[in-house]
Design an enzyme around this catalytic site. Structure first.
Site, PDB file in Angstrom:
ATOM      1  N   HIS A   1       0.781  -1.215   0.001  1.00 23.50           N
ATOM      2  CA  HIS A   1      -0.022   0.042  -0.091  1.00 23.50           C
ATOM      3  C   HIS A   1       0.763   1.305  -0.004  1.00 23.50           C
ATOM      4  O   HIS A   1       0.373   2.414   0.122  1.00 23.50           O
ATOM      5  CB  HIS A   1      -0.988   0.270   1.163  1.00 23.50           C
ATOM      6  CG  HIS A   1      -0.137   0.517   2.601  1.00 23.50           C
ATOM      7  ND1 HIS A   1       0.482  -0.663   3.249  1.00 23.50           N
ATOM      8  CD2 HIS A   1      -0.129   1.318   3.144  1.00 23.50           C
ATOM      9  CE1 HIS A   1       1.096   0.043   4.291  1.00 23.50           C
ATOM     10  NE2 HIS A   1       0.602   1.297   4.221  1.00 23.50           N
TER      11      HIS A   1
HETATM   12  C1  UD1 Z   1      -1.827   5.852   5.702  1.00 24.71           C
HETATM   13  C2  UD1 Z   1      -0.399   6.280   6.298  1.00 24.71           C
HETATM   14  C3  UD1 Z   1       0.533   5.016   6.119  1.00 24.71           C
HETATM   15  C4  UD1 Z   1      -0.009   3.800   6.787  1.00 24.71           C
HETATM   16  C5  UD1 Z   1      -1.392   3.573   6.304  1.00 24.71           C
HETATM   17  C6  UD1 Z   1      -1.957   2.341   6.934  1.00 24.71           C
HETATM   18  C7  UD1 Z   1       0.031   8.685   5.726  1.00 24.71           C
HETATM   19  C8  UD1 Z   1       1.001   9.387   4.772  1.00 24.71           C
HETATM   20  N1  UD1 Z   1       0.242   7.236   5.349  1.00 24.71           N
HETATM   21  O1  UD1 Z   1      -1.525   5.566   4.280  1.00 24.71           O
HETATM   22  O2  UD1 Z   1       1.730   5.235   6.936  1.00 24.71           O
HETATM   23  O3  UD1 Z   1       0.660   2.750   6.786  1.00 24.71           O
HETATM   24  O4  UD1 Z   1      -2.290   4.708   6.382  1.00 24.71           O
HETATM   25  O5  UD1 Z   1      -3.297   1.720   6.065  1.00 24.71           O
HETATM   26  O6  UD1 Z   1      -0.599   8.906   6.562  1.00 24.71           O
HETATM   27  N2  UD1 Z   1      -9.074   5.357   1.586  1.00 24.71           N
HETATM   28  C9  UD1 Z   1     -10.221   4.846   1.571  1.00 24.71           C
HETATM   29  N3  UD1 Z   1     -10.779   4.377   2.820  1.00 24.71           N
HETATM   30  C10 UD1 Z   1     -10.268   4.854   3.968  1.00 24.71           C
HETATM   31  C11 UD1 Z   1      -9.067   5.282   3.995  1.00 24.71           C
HETATM   32  C12 UD1 Z   1      -8.319   5.653   2.554  1.00 24.71           C
HETATM   33  O7  UD1 Z   1     -10.824   4.231   0.479  1.00 24.71           O
HETATM   34  O8  UD1 Z   1     -10.802   4.561   4.911  1.00 24.71           O
HETATM   35  C13 UD1 Z   1      -8.196   5.595   0.157  1.00 24.71           C
HETATM   36  C14 UD1 Z   1      -8.427   6.758  -0.325  1.00 24.71           C
HETATM   37  O9  UD1 Z   1      -8.397   6.892  -1.643  1.00 24.71           O
HETATM   38  C15 UD1 Z   1      -7.117   7.722   0.151  1.00 24.71           C
HETATM   39  C16 UD1 Z   1      -6.315   6.510  -0.024  1.00 24.71           C
HETATM   40  O10 UD1 Z   1      -6.857   5.391   0.271  1.00 24.71           O
HETATM   41  O11 UD1 Z   1      -7.045   8.500  -0.812  1.00 24.71           O
HETATM   42  C17 UD1 Z   1      -5.133   6.625   0.851  1.00 24.71           C
HETATM   43  O12 UD1 Z   1      -5.354   7.048   2.322  1.00 24.71           O
HETATM   44  P1  UD1 Z   1      -4.363   7.951   3.235  1.00 24.71           P
HETATM   45  O13 UD1 Z   1      -5.081   7.579   4.416  1.00 24.71           O
HETATM   46  O14 UD1 Z   1      -3.974   9.096   2.638  1.00 24.71           O
HETATM   47  O15 UD1 Z   1      -3.065   6.962   2.945  1.00 24.71           O
HETATM   48  P2  UD1 Z   1      -2.922   5.350   3.261  1.00 24.71           P
HETATM   49  O16 UD1 Z   1      -2.212   4.927   2.040  1.00 24.71           O
HETATM   50  O17 UD1 Z   1      -3.740   4.633   3.948  1.00 24.71           O
END
Ligand code: UD1
Length: 359
Positions: free
Chosen positions: A203
């Site tokens: 991820h």
């Molecule tokens: C974040 C953390 C990472 C951690 C990970 C655990 C940052 C920079 N990164 O990454 O260190 O290892 O969480 O999972 O903070 N999304 C959904 N549903 C959700 C949450 C996210 O669909 O409930 C999708 C959205 O499209 C979003 C993308 O995932 O834009 C990324 O989510 P984000 O929280 O920005 O970063 P992670 O990749 O989850």
């Protein structure tokens, strides 16, 4: 601040790995009645299986405050977090804010609390990947630059903090997630019967934002001799569609799951003959379960696992991943380098002494 009324510790969490770390701290809190603990959920993760599922699984109390910062580009997410947390800190005035790990929620909370003159303690301090293009690296640097207390999970992290001039209020704790694992499985590292399956998680932005790397990883895992169970983060699901790589998920070699619960994940890591991952959390959990780990990244902050031979940094090349899986080694046992199950206790005892010294 008075030692006669409970000291108010406020945990700020928002992403999946933080709910897990919070669960470990929450379990340790029952031995420390001198603390009142509140939980603020930033809303960075919001899908039920990325958020509420962990509160249910660990029987965590509902957050005292739920902010809805949601998904957004990094600066927007951090900016929204600072604005929302500023109001929370100003109205609830905690005695100390606990921030966890290296997400955008961590950085936002460290900045907002510092600007309100509230002490910050960073759980998982001192880890470095030495590459500022990694979003998590800048969050670690921000949190450690602003923290007043550093809870370091490894001796390498303590040494790194010392190199950066931080030697007081640094507490070696071991990793807090090992607390949960040690309690459930007994001992400090635990080996189970392995099956001929591999477990894949992917991820990190370095892989999902780069079509070539993501394709190469999927090409490698669909050419392994064993079935691969792939727990797909929403970010990765979107990236696979965007880059036109869906056909890999139809391969008979791969079994695709939505994000699964913490304990289901542990069972898979425990039973797999190897894990293939870019997740720091999974790397240290594989170390605990004595499962060889192939890291699909260019470096890791959990260097102890590599030094002891449990993890191999393979990058994203097809041949490199396949060779690392085929040539994986099973070292004779592991040390307790990533924790002994007592991190939560050490954190709270340190905070008790910290406030006592200040009164
Ligand atoms: C974040 C953390 C990472 C951690 C990970 C655990 C940052 C920079 N990164 O990454 O260190 O290892 O969480 O999972 O903070 N999304 C959904 N549903 C959700 C949450 C996210 O669909 O409930 C999708 C959205 O499209 C979003 C993308 O995932 O834009 C990324 O989510 P984000 O929280 O920005 O970063 P992670 O990749 O989850």
């Amino acid at each position: 601040m008075s030692l006669h009324s409970p000291l108010h510790l406020m945990s700020v969490v928002g992403a999946r790995p933080q709910f897990i770390k919070l669960a470990a701290l929450h379990a340790a809190l029952s031995d420390f009645p001198q603390f009142r603990h509140s939980i603020v959920h930033s809303g960075q993760h919001y899908d039920p299986e990325m958020s509420q599922a962990f509160f249910d699984e660990f029987h965590l109390p509902a957050p005292d405050v739920f902010l809805q910062i949601g998904s957004a580009p990094h600066n927007v997410q951090i900016g929204k977090g600072i604005l929302a947390l500023d109001e929370v800190f100003s109205s609830l005035q905690p005695d100390l804010v606990l921030v966890y790990g290296d997400t955008n929620t961590t950085a936002a909370a460290a900045i907002a609390a510092t600007k309100r003159n509230i002490p910050v303690a960073h759980i998982e301090a001192g880890l470095r990947e030495f590459d500022k293009s990694i979003p998590e690296e800048t969050n670690k640097l921000i949190a450690d630059a602003l923290a007043d207390i550093w809870f370091a999970p490894t001796h390498t992290a303590v040494e790194q903090l010392a190199k950066e001039g931080k030697t007081t209020n640094v507490c070696f704790t071991g990793d807090i997630v090992i607390d949960l694992l040690a309690r459930r499985y007994g001992g400090v590292s635990s080996e189970a019967q392995k099956k001929e399956i591999a477990f894949l998680t992917c991820h990190r932005a370095v892989n999902t934002d780069n079509a070539e790397r993501l394709k190469s990883i999927l090409e490698a895992v669909t050419n392994l001799p064993m079935p691969v169970i792939f727990s797909v983060h929403p970010r990765t699901a979107t990236a696979i569609s965007l880059h036109g790589l869906d056909s890999y998920l139809a391969s008979p070699r791969i079994i695709v799951n939505k994000p699964i619960s913490f304990w289901e994940t542990q069972q898979l890591i425990r039973e797999s003959c190897c894990v293939i991952t870019d997740s720091g959390g999974v790397i240290k959990e594989a170390y605990f379960h004595q499962t060889p780990c192939i890291i699909i990244d260019e470096q890791t902050e959990w260097v102890e696992s590599v030094d002891e031979g449990w993890a191999t940094v393979a990058g994203a090349g097809v041949k490199k991943i396949i060779n690392a899986v085929m040539d994986r080694k099973v070292p004779l046992g592991s040390s307790q380098a990533l924790g002994d199950g007592k991190a939560g206790y050490r954190i709270l005892q340190f905070l008790n002494d910290f406030f006592h010294d200040q009164s």
